[in-house]
Scaffold this motif. Structure first.
Motif, mmCIF file in Angstrom:
data_model
loop_
_atom_site.group_PDB
_atom_site.id
_atom_site.type_symbol
_atom_site.label_atom_id
_atom_site.label_comp_id
_atom_site.label_asym_id
_atom_site.label_seq_id
_atom_site.Cartn_x
_atom_site.Cartn_y
_atom_site.Cartn_z
ATOM 1 N N GLU A 78 33.508 44.683 38.515
ATOM 2 C CA GLU A 78 34.922 44.600 38.140
ATOM 3 C C GLU A 78 35.819 44.208 39.308
ATOM 4 O OE1 GLU A 78 36.010 49.353 38.723
ATOM 5 O OE2 GLU A 78 36.065 48.436 36.749
ATOM 6 N N LEU A 151 48.580 41.162 29.138
ATOM 7 C CA LEU A 151 47.798 41.098 30.380
ATOM 8 C C LEU A 151 47.936 39.725 31.022
ATOM 9 C CD1 LEU A 151 45.641 42.429 32.283
ATOM 10 C CD2 LEU A 151 43.928 41.251 30.889
ATOM 11 N N LYS A 162 42.846 40.590 38.912
ATOM 12 C CA LYS A 162 42.433 41.316 37.710
ATOM 13 C C LYS A 162 42.314 42.815 37.965
ATOM 14 C CE LYS A 162 38.262 40.470 36.344
ATOM 15 N NZ LYS A 162 37.152 39.679 35.790
ATOM 16 N N THR A 163 41.660 43.194 39.061
ATOM 17 C CA THR A 163 41.475 44.618 39.337
ATOM 18 C C THR A 163 42.801 45.324 39.562
ATOM 19 O OG1 THR A 163 41.059 43.978 41.638
ATOM 20 C CG2 THR A 163 39.145 44.455 40.275
ATOM 21 N N LEU A 166 44.524 45.830 36.138
ATOM 22 C CA LEU A 166 43.899 46.887 35.343
ATOM 23 C C LEU A 166 44.163 48.275 35.908
ATOM 24 C CD1 LEU A 166 40.460 45.214 34.464
ATOM 25 C CD2 LEU A 166 42.488 45.446 33.017
ATOM 26 N N SER A 167 44.579 48.349 37.155
ATOM 27 C CA SER A 167 44.851 49.649 37.770
ATOM 28 C C SER A 167 46.315 50.067 37.665
ATOM 29 C CB SER A 167 44.450 49.625 39.249
ATOM 30 O OG SER A 167 45.311 48.779 39.997
ATOM 31 N N LYS A 222 47.552 54.544 32.245
ATOM 32 C CA LYS A 222 47.278 53.143 32.584
ATOM 33 C C LYS A 222 48.001 52.229 31.588
ATOM 34 C CE LYS A 222 44.268 53.402 36.049
ATOM 35 N NZ LYS A 222 42.835 53.175 35.787
ATOM 36 N N PHE A 224 47.026 48.929 30.959
ATOM 37 C CA PHE A 224 46.034 48.119 30.239
ATOM 38 C C PHE A 224 44.714 48.860 30.080
ATOM 39 C CE2 PHE A 224 48.841 44.961 32.324
ATOM 40 C CZ PHE A 224 49.345 44.353 31.179
ATOM 41 N N HIS A 225 44.079 48.643 28.945
ATOM 42 C CA HIS A 225 42.790 49.270 28.640
ATOM 43 C C HIS A 225 41.843 48.215 28.077
ATOM 44 C CE1 HIS A 225 45.838 52.476 28.518
ATOM 45 N NE2 HIS A 225 44.904 53.199 29.084
ATOM 46 N N SER A 227 38.247 46.038 29.043
ATOM 47 C CA SER A 227 37.085 45.991 29.925
ATOM 48 C C SER A 227 36.914 44.597 30.504
ATOM 49 C CB SER A 227 35.825 46.386 29.153
ATOM 50 O OG SER A 227 35.496 45.381 28.200
ATOM 51 N N THR A 228 36.156 44.507 31.583
ATOM 52 C CA THR A 228 35.897 43.203 32.192
ATOM 53 C C THR A 228 35.105 42.309 31.239
ATOM 54 O OG1 THR A 228 33.945 44.143 33.286
ATOM 55 C CG2 THR A 228 35.980 44.081 34.549
ATOM 56 N N ILE A 231 37.610 40.875 28.833
ATOM 57 C CA ILE A 231 38.429 39.856 29.492
ATOM 58 C C ILE A 231 37.651 38.559 29.648
ATOM 59 C CG2 ILE A 231 39.595 39.252 31.656
ATOM 60 C CD1 ILE A 231 40.355 42.228 31.899
#
Length: 342
Positions: A78, A151, A162-163, A166-167, A222, A224-225, A227-228, A231
């Protein structure tokens, strides 16, 4: 004197960790040493589930297949490692095993040799503005379509990786009283804090995600939820719908590149959170007269193509001459072709 000698000898325990430290301390550059240490710790936690301090000789036995599996793991991680980063992480292991074999460990450094991944410093291609405009309508009809749309809008507005996206937590988005907009703060590459302004309209769109039925189940704060894997499937779907060839190397990182059309090198350095203009140079974009707003806000400021029709001939020529000389040269070539074809 004898007691001192005995104490010195006592420190030499002959442990694997001690020998790894000897290896790491053999480099002239402290940055190389620290980088290799991080890479080795990452590898052994994946390979044996152990910190390097607790490794024993049996833990060092490795097969070529293990190296290939580890590389595959890094490619799908990720953290979105570049090929260059993965090659460096692998090189640390290869270098260590040459050292271990030289120092009579029962290992074969040859098994760590695998083919380097291709240079991908230019791996991520660029979306055209017309493609960016179509993406929201493409995604809306998919599962979690609104969240995916938000997103990618955040991706091309903030240019966060991206990381980092998502964080992001809701508390990371605050009102910026100085600009009247909202400021998003995240921790970027290298652990550096990075803040970018987004328009009020985009923040209000984000808030609509909280009204979606499935979103209520998330209690982690968070934003956004996704997954990679989701995406990646989303990117494949976008490319298929827009008939984008694989040759263009369009990946999620391409949203980050979109900002390059909206600012000068100095502005891009700040927007991308780069350490120098030299790093920002590969994302070179056009100059803009509006230097008062952040690039993230400028991207969201929709300007219709018909704006050119409102310019006089003299204004249009003046505008062309203000562009980068490479762009001007290409326009002159195109103009010559158009004239000769009449």
């Amino acid at each position: 004197m004898e007691a001192v000698v005995n104490n010195v000898v006592g420190f030499h325990t002959g442990t694997v960790y001690e020998d790894i430290n000897t290896f790491l301390n053999s480099f002239d550059s402290i940055n190389t040493s620290k980088g290799y240490e991080y890479n080795l710790r990452t590898f052994y936690m994946w390979f044996k589930g152990k910190p390097v301090e607790t490794l024993n000789s049996d833990d060092l036995h490795i097969r070529n297949a293990d190296m290939l599996k580890y590389r595959k793991y890094l490619e799908s991680h990720e953290a979105d490692y570049s090929n260059g980063t993965i090659n460096r992480m692998i090189a640390a292991i290869q270098s260590l095993y040459v050292f271990l074999e030289t120092n009579d460990y029962d290992v074969k450094s040859a098994v760590t040799k695998i083919k380097k991944l291709s240079d991908d410093s230019e791996r991520s291609g660029f979306f055209h503005a017309s493609e960016i405009e179509q993406i929201p309508s493409i995604l809306m009809g998919t599962v979690k379509g609104f969240e995916k749309t938000m997103l990618v809008k955040m991706a091309w507005t903030t240019s966060f990786r991206k990381t980092s996206l998502l964080s992001i937590e809701w508390d990371d988005i605050v009102s910026n009283e100085d600009t009247g907009n909202y400021k998003v703060t995240t921790i970027g590459k290298g652990g550096k804090k990075h803040s970018v302004d987004i328009p009020v309209e985009l923040y209000e769109e984000l808030l609509h995600m909280k009204e979606i039925d499935y979103y209520a189940k998330y209690q982690d704060n968070k934003v956004f939820h996704l997954s990679t894997t989701t995406i990646q499937a989303m990117m494949d779907y976008i490319k298929a719908k827009l008939n984008i060839s694989d040759v263009r190397n369009i990946v999620f990182h391409s949203f980050r590149n979109f900002a390059s059309m909206f600012g000068t090198l100095e502005e891009l350095k700040k927007h991308y959170n780069h350490s120098s203009i030299g790093v920002a140079n590969k994302y070179y974009g056009r100059d803009e007269k509006n230097k008062s707003s952040d690039i993230g806000l400028r991207i969201s400021d929709k300007i219709e193509d018909s704006i050119f029709e409102e310019l006089s001939k003299d204004q249009l020529i003046a505008l062309i001459r203000l562009q980068h000389e490479g762009s001007v040269f290409q326009m002159k070539r195109d103009a010559k072709t158009m004239i000769s074809s009449v």
